[in-house]
Structures are given as C-alpha cells and as structure tokens.
Design an enzyme around this catalytic site. Structure first.
Site, PDB file in Angstrom:
ATOM      1  N   GLU A  99      -7.816   6.947 -18.962  1.00 59.70           N
ATOM      2  CA  GLU A  99      -6.810   6.060 -18.365  1.00 59.70           C
ATOM      3  C   GLU A  99      -7.166   4.606 -18.661  1.00 59.70           C
ATOM      4  OE1 GLU A  99      -4.037   5.362 -17.482  1.00 59.70           O
ATOM      5  OE2 GLU A  99      -3.627   5.566 -15.340  1.00 59.70           O
ATOM      6  N   ASP A 100      -6.149   3.762 -18.729  1.00 61.78           N
ATOM      7  CA  ASP A 100      -6.415   2.348 -19.014  1.00 61.78           C
ATOM      8  C   ASP A 100      -7.003   1.616 -17.807  1.00 61.78           C
ATOM      9  OD1 ASP A 100      -4.035   2.463 -17.589  1.00 61.78           O
ATOM     10  OD2 ASP A 100      -2.864   1.273 -18.991  1.00 61.78           O
ATOM     11  N   ASP A 103      -6.403   1.114 -10.576  1.00 59.59           N
ATOM     12  CA  ASP A 103      -5.927  -0.002  -9.757  1.00 59.59           C
ATOM     13  C   ASP A 103      -5.914   0.442  -8.294  1.00 59.59           C
ATOM     14  OD1 ASP A 103      -4.758  -2.525  -9.283  1.00 59.59           O
ATOM     15  OD2 ASP A 103      -2.737  -1.811  -9.646  1.00 59.59           O
ATOM     16  N   THR A 104      -4.772   0.887  -7.782  1.00 56.78           N
ATOM     17  CA  THR A 104      -4.744   1.365  -6.397  1.00 56.78           C
ATOM     18  C   THR A 104      -5.448   2.719  -6.270  1.00 56.78           C
ATOM     19  OG1 THR A 104      -2.652   2.535  -6.703  1.00 56.78           O
ATOM     20  CG2 THR A 104      -2.520   0.236  -5.961  1.00 56.78           C
ATOM     21  N   GLY A 105      -5.507   3.467  -7.370  1.00 57.83           N
ATOM     22  CA  GLY A 105      -6.126   4.789  -7.334  1.00 57.83           C
ATOM     23  C   GLY A 105      -5.110   5.903  -7.120  1.00 57.83           C
ATOM     24  N   THR A 107      -2.426   6.827  -8.945  1.00 52.60           N
ATOM     25  CA  THR A 107      -2.103   7.590 -10.152  1.00 52.60           C
ATOM     26  C   THR A 107      -3.222   8.582 -10.475  1.00 52.60           C
ATOM     27  OG1 THR A 107      -0.888   5.701 -11.015  1.00 52.60           O
ATOM     28  CG2 THR A 107      -1.470   7.401 -12.597  1.00 52.60           C
ATOM     29  N   LYS A 131     -10.093  -2.210 -11.271  1.00 53.71           N
ATOM     30  CA  LYS A 131      -9.790  -3.315 -10.339  1.00 53.71           C
ATOM     31  C   LYS A 131     -10.203  -2.853  -8.942  1.00 53.71           C
ATOM     32  CE  LYS A 131      -5.635  -5.184 -12.548  1.00 53.71           C
ATOM     33  NZ  LYS A 131      -4.189  -5.446 -12.336  1.00 53.71           N
ATOM     34  N   ASP A 159       0.453  -3.310 -21.202  1.00 50.70           N
ATOM     35  CA  ASP A 159       1.669  -4.095 -21.442  1.00 50.70           C
ATOM     36  C   ASP A 159       2.104  -4.939 -20.264  1.00 50.70           C
ATOM     37  OD1 ASP A 159       2.501  -1.822 -19.809  1.00 50.70           O
ATOM     38  OD2 ASP A 159       4.526  -2.526 -20.236  1.00 50.70           O
ATOM     39  N   ARG A 165       1.010  -4.848 -26.088  1.00 49.08           N
ATOM     40  CA  ARG A 165       0.115  -3.697 -26.217  1.00 49.08           C
ATOM     41  C   ARG A 165      -0.757  -3.813 -27.466  1.00 49.08           C
ATOM     42  NH1 ARG A 165       1.624   0.309 -22.523  1.00 49.08           N
ATOM     43  NH2 ARG A 165       3.838   0.461 -22.066  1.00 49.08           N
TER      44      ARG A 165
END
Ligand code: IMP
Ligand code: MG
Length: 180
Positions: A99-100, A103-105, A107, A131, A159, A165
């Site tokens: 995964e790139d 963030d919030t976790g 996904t 993050k 993106d 990208r």
C-alpha cells in the site's frame, strides 16, 4: 479552474530507492526461499510495487486490488468498498499487501480482514508511508518506508485529483485549489 498548486520535495527518489531496496531485502530474508505474491492496492501503490518486486530475491508474482473509500480526497468517510478483487486464490500462499500510505488505517484494516478470510499461509503488509498522527484504527504493519507528518503528499504513484503520480520524488502539496 485555475490551480495554484505548489509542490515541495519531502522524500527524494534516491531516498525512496534506498528504502525500497532495504524493504525488498527484509522480505527476501523473512520469507526464506518461499514464493510470495505481492498484492498492490490500485492505483497509488503501483509504482512502489513495480520497484519493490524487482528488489525481492524470491520467486515473486503480483496482482492488484482496488478499493474505494467514501468521502473526498482528504476526508475518509470510514466506509470502504472493494472495486476489484484478486484474480487468483490466496489460500495457503505467502501474501504481501503493498500500500502507498497508511493514514487513518481504515483501508488497511478492511483489506487485512478481507484477505485473512482467504486463509493465506502468511499475510504481511508493506506500506511506503505512514502518517502516524492520523490513525483512527490501529493496524499492525510489517514493513514501513517512511513515517511522515500530517501533510498531503503526491508523486511516486500518489495523486492529487489523479495528477502527479509520475513525479519521481514524493512531494508535499503546499496549496490547493479552492474547495478541495
Ligand atoms: P486510510 O488509511 O484508510 O485513511 O487510507 C489511506 C489511503 O488514503 C491511501 O491509500 C491513499 O490512497 C489515500 N491517502 C491518504 N493520504 C494521502 C496523501 O497524502 N496523498 C495521496 N493519497 C493519500
Ligand atoms: Mg491508496
């Protein structure tokens, strides 16, 4: 619409290449001669996966999945939906989810549960960026490229409204068009 977007380099292509090489080495060691399948999350992780797969000294295949999270680019609604599934069975296989950004976790938590239900032999997670300060749902990952501050970044696959990208460096978007 006029776009006033300023980009500032956060992580250079040389730094990225060094970390991706190190993660590839770790994966090669951790899976000790066993085949692995890399599972990239479209589209952001495509370039990371392309570089990572060439740094792994094991029998390696790859596939992609796609999810969509409700909400706009910067705000996660908390709801995740699978848009494209893997093409093959993952049962009994060594899977590395690629995964790139963590963030919030939300996904990765969704994907982890989805993939564990497929009964892989082992599931590991590699994220390029973390993050940490944005986490809503804690999720354990095995390989992390870089911890970054709470800034919106683009480049190296990531993106802003589908643009940037193709940048070789990872850059912070310092200003954005109104309303985004
Ligand atoms: P989360 O961990 O569920 O919040 O979702 C992480 C996903 O949000 C990543 O896979 C990215 O697609 C997207 N994302 C989060 N932060 C950024 C950013 O700074 N730039 C581009 N995409 C981002
Ligand atoms: Mg993504």
């Amino acid at each position: 619409m006029t776009q006033q977007v300023t980009l500032r380099t956060l992580i250079s292509k040389e730094q990225i290449a060094e970390r991706v090489g190190a993660i590839g080495q770790s994966i090669s060691q951790d899976f000790a001669s066993e085949p692995v399948i890399l599972l990239g999350v479209l589209k952001g992780a495509a370039i990371f996966l392309a570089d990572l797969t060439r740094q792994i000294a094991l029998e390696t295949t790859f596939d992609f999945i796609s999810v969509s999270s409700y909400g706009n680019q910067k705000q996660h609604s908390g709801e995740v939906r699978l848009v494209k599934d893997v093409d093959e069975s993952l049962e009994g296989r060594n899977v590395v989810l690629v995964e790139d950004i963590l963030d919030t976790g939300l996904t990765l938590t969704y994907l982890k549960n989805l993939l564990l239900a497929r009964r892989p032999k082992r599931l590991a997670i590699a994220v390029l960026l973390d993050k940490t300060s944005r986490r809503i749902q804690p999720v354990a990952v095995d390989y992390i490229g870089f911890g970054i501050p709470d800034e919106f970044v683009v480049g190296y696959g990531m993106d802003f409204a589908e643009r940037y990208r193709n940048l070789q460096d990872i850059c912070i978007v310092e200003s954005s068009p109104e309303g985004v």
